[in-house]
Write a protein that holds these residues in place. Sequence first.
Motif, mmCIF file in Angstrom:
data_model
loop_
_atom_site.group_PDB
_atom_site.id
_atom_site.type_symbol
_atom_site.label_atom_id
_atom_site.label_comp_id
_atom_site.label_asym_id
_atom_site.label_seq_id
_atom_site.Cartn_x
_atom_site.Cartn_y
_atom_site.Cartn_z
ATOM 1 N N SER A 123 -0.710 0.298 15.327
ATOM 2 C CA SER A 123 -0.983 0.929 16.713
ATOM 3 C C SER A 123 -0.424 0.397 17.845
ATOM 4 N N THR A 124 0.136 -0.897 17.884
ATOM 5 C CA THR A 124 0.586 -1.547 18.908
ATOM 6 C C THR A 124 2.268 -1.984 18.669
ATOM 7 N N GLY A 125 2.630 -1.705 17.454
ATOM 8 C CA GLY A 125 3.840 -2.316 17.170
ATOM 9 C C GLY A 125 4.072 -3.571 17.063
ATOM 10 N N PHE A 172 4.475 -10.198 19.595
ATOM 11 C CA PHE A 172 5.572 -9.845 20.594
ATOM 12 C C PHE A 172 5.702 -8.131 20.655
ATOM 13 N N ASP A 173 5.534 -7.979 21.988
ATOM 14 C CA ASP A 173 5.624 -6.353 22.055
ATOM 15 C C ASP A 173 6.976 -5.729 21.981
ATOM 16 N N VAL A 174 7.140 -5.611 20.643
ATOM 17 C CA VAL A 174 8.514 -4.882 20.269
ATOM 18 C C VAL A 174 8.779 -3.523 20.889
ATOM 19 N N PRO A 175 7.801 -2.473 20.751
ATOM 20 C CA PRO A 175 7.911 -1.354 21.646
ATOM 21 C C PRO A 175 8.316 -1.512 23.004
ATOM 22 N N GLY A 176 7.550 -2.224 23.598
ATOM 23 C CA GLY A 176 7.529 -2.608 25.164
ATOM 24 C C GLY A 176 8.832 -3.187 25.396
ATOM 25 N N TRP A 177 9.495 -3.905 24.777
ATOM 26 C CA TRP A 177 10.721 -4.507 25.027
ATOM 27 C C TRP A 177 11.906 -3.662 24.908
ATOM 28 N N PRO A 199 12.696 -12.569 18.750
ATOM 29 C CA PRO A 199 12.925 -11.200 18.982
ATOM 30 C C PRO A 199 13.861 -10.831 20.158
ATOM 31 N N VAL A 200 14.163 -11.524 21.008
ATOM 32 C CA VAL A 200 15.087 -11.184 21.954
ATOM 33 C C VAL A 200 16.425 -10.984 21.381
ATOM 34 N N ALA A 201 16.993 -11.989 20.762
ATOM 35 C CA ALA A 201 18.391 -11.980 20.270
ATOM 36 C C ALA A 201 18.605 -10.894 19.155
ATOM 37 N N VAL A 202 17.434 -10.567 18.402
ATOM 38 C CA VAL A 202 17.590 -9.579 17.305
ATOM 39 C C VAL A 202 17.257 -8.223 18.113
ATOM 40 N N LEU A 203 16.656 -7.914 18.987
ATOM 41 C CA LEU A 203 16.277 -6.793 19.687
ATOM 42 C C LEU A 203 17.442 -6.244 20.429
ATOM 43 N N THR A 204 18.230 -7.429 21.160
ATOM 44 C CA THR A 204 19.398 -7.105 22.014
ATOM 45 C C THR A 204 20.624 -6.785 20.850
ATOM 46 N N SER A 205 20.691 -7.243 19.929
ATOM 47 C CA SER A 205 21.700 -6.762 18.996
ATOM 48 C C SER A 205 21.480 -5.527 18.461
ATOM 49 N N MET A 206 20.200 -5.157 18.322
ATOM 50 C CA MET A 206 19.939 -3.890 18.006
ATOM 51 C C MET A 206 20.213 -2.855 19.117
ATOM 52 N N VAL A 207 19.863 -2.935 20.371
ATOM 53 C CA VAL A 207 20.100 -2.132 21.379
ATOM 54 C C VAL A 207 21.628 -2.088 21.571
ATOM 55 N N ASP A 208 22.309 -3.031 21.553
ATOM 56 C CA ASP A 208 23.907 -3.218 21.586
ATOM 57 C C ASP A 208 24.456 -2.357 20.625
ATOM 58 N N ALA A 209 23.755 -2.167 19.225
ATOM 59 C CA ALA A 209 24.468 -1.475 18.366
ATOM 60 C C ALA A 209 24.234 0.113 18.468
ATOM 61 N N ALA A 210 23.108 0.356 18.973
ATOM 62 C CA ALA A 210 22.749 1.586 19.240
ATOM 63 C C ALA A 210 23.615 2.447 20.141
ATOM 64 N N GLN A 215 11.697 -0.305 24.807
ATOM 65 C CA GLN A 215 11.748 0.605 25.798
ATOM 66 C C GLN A 215 12.074 0.378 27.388
ATOM 67 N N GLN A 216 12.317 -1.025 27.593
ATOM 68 C CA GLN A 216 13.095 -1.297 28.816
ATOM 69 C C GLN A 216 14.508 -0.808 28.800
ATOM 70 N N HIS A 217 14.922 -0.808 27.691
ATOM 71 C CA HIS A 217 16.417 -0.406 27.508
ATOM 72 C C HIS A 217 16.905 0.825 26.964
ATOM 73 N N LEU A 218 15.797 1.525 26.069
ATOM 74 C CA LEU A 218 16.112 2.915 25.644
ATOM 75 C C LEU A 218 14.733 3.547 25.740
ATOM 76 N N GLN A 219 14.549 4.429 26.728
ATOM 77 C CA GLN A 219 13.359 5.075 26.967
ATOM 78 C C GLN A 219 12.853 6.109 26.368
ATOM 79 N N VAL A 220 12.347 5.905 24.950
ATOM 80 C CA VAL A 220 12.034 6.906 23.948
ATOM 81 C C VAL A 220 10.785 6.156 23.101
ATOM 82 N N PRO A 221 10.041 6.966 22.520
ATOM 83 C CA PRO A 221 9.130 6.566 21.755
ATOM 84 C C PRO A 221 9.777 5.276 20.467
ATOM 85 N N VAL A 222 8.975 4.214 20.429
ATOM 86 C CA VAL A 222 9.331 3.320 19.444
ATOM 87 C C VAL A 222 8.367 3.019 18.375
#
Length: 379
Positions: free
Chosen positions: A142-144, A158-163, A103-114, A165-172
Amino acid sequence: MELFQLLRDGTPRTRAQLAKSTGLARSTIAARVDELMRMGLIMPVADAASTGGRPPSQFALNPSARVVLAADIGASHTTVAVMDLTGAILAKRSEQLAVTEGPVAVLTSMVDAASALLDEAGRDIRSLVAIGIGVPGPVEHSTGQPVNPPIMPGWDRFDVPGWVQQHLQVPVLVDNDVNIMALGERATAWPTTTHLMFVKVATGIGAGVISGGELQRGAQGVAGDIGHVRVARGSDVPCHCGNVGCLEALASGPAIARSLREQGVSAQNSSDVIALVKRGNLDAIQAVRQAGRDIGEVLTACVSLMNPSVIALGGSMARVGEHLIAGVREVVYMRSMPLATEHLAIVPSAAAENAAVLGAGMLAIEHALSPEAFHSLAG
């Protein structure tokens, strides 16, 4: 705000029409229209026809007022897009990235792409109001959080929304891939259809179910998991889930490839099967047609239970063309009650490879435009 909920469908309305629909006084309507205009959420559109005197002004949702981020995380790829409030893609990129990277590698890539995509679309991070994410495994909506996802090591709970939102502060918002494909398909080709099934046929088989206009997730989020329904023809075929005779063990891409190898045809995976069909290999065509019949057997029960008006087939195996769908139609139309199939369309996905990313965007848009989230748009 009630007025905004009326206008969010994009249909232009005059102040008089808004007053009639809401029962609010003309002066209240005028004040609220002015407020929504000031916030940039609605805009004036071409004037309505006049019945005499000055033409009345019309107002509708301003689709470019805010943007959402949509991510389709697949087994071996990630597609990320920035979309406006109608679901139009403003910027998009895909990259090969295995979900097994964690999750960290994949979601980091997503945040960078954003960040890069917002720049490409000429939008500021402050215009981002929500993020929708699809993943290739079961999700507790309910938890994502992904729950025991078979092909996603390291993602369980893994808390995908929580992780994010540490980088992009909007609902996930997070859901499984076939659910968001159903949303994407509906938005693309069937916006007024309230009863639709999307069937993904790839490495696995699953369905997204829309009934009464709402996505049906079930009590634990596994509604539509048709891949592990038993099919009579496969009584002795083992499935990776531990049971025998599962639809997935008979009709998925790898299962078709295995059956071809047993006949002496060289096919290691789904791509080989698709290539053989496109070259006109008779064994491959017949194997795909039989897979369609097996899928049709399970869908016949779904038709009786859910009575959809559309069944759309997508996923990588849908690229074999009409052969798979022909098998599905053969069984469903033969075995279902005539009333259930009188107006039933069984069709290839119109959204195709964009179904998941479009659906992830719709997930985010629906949240962003909801009454509960209005304050985030107003900010």
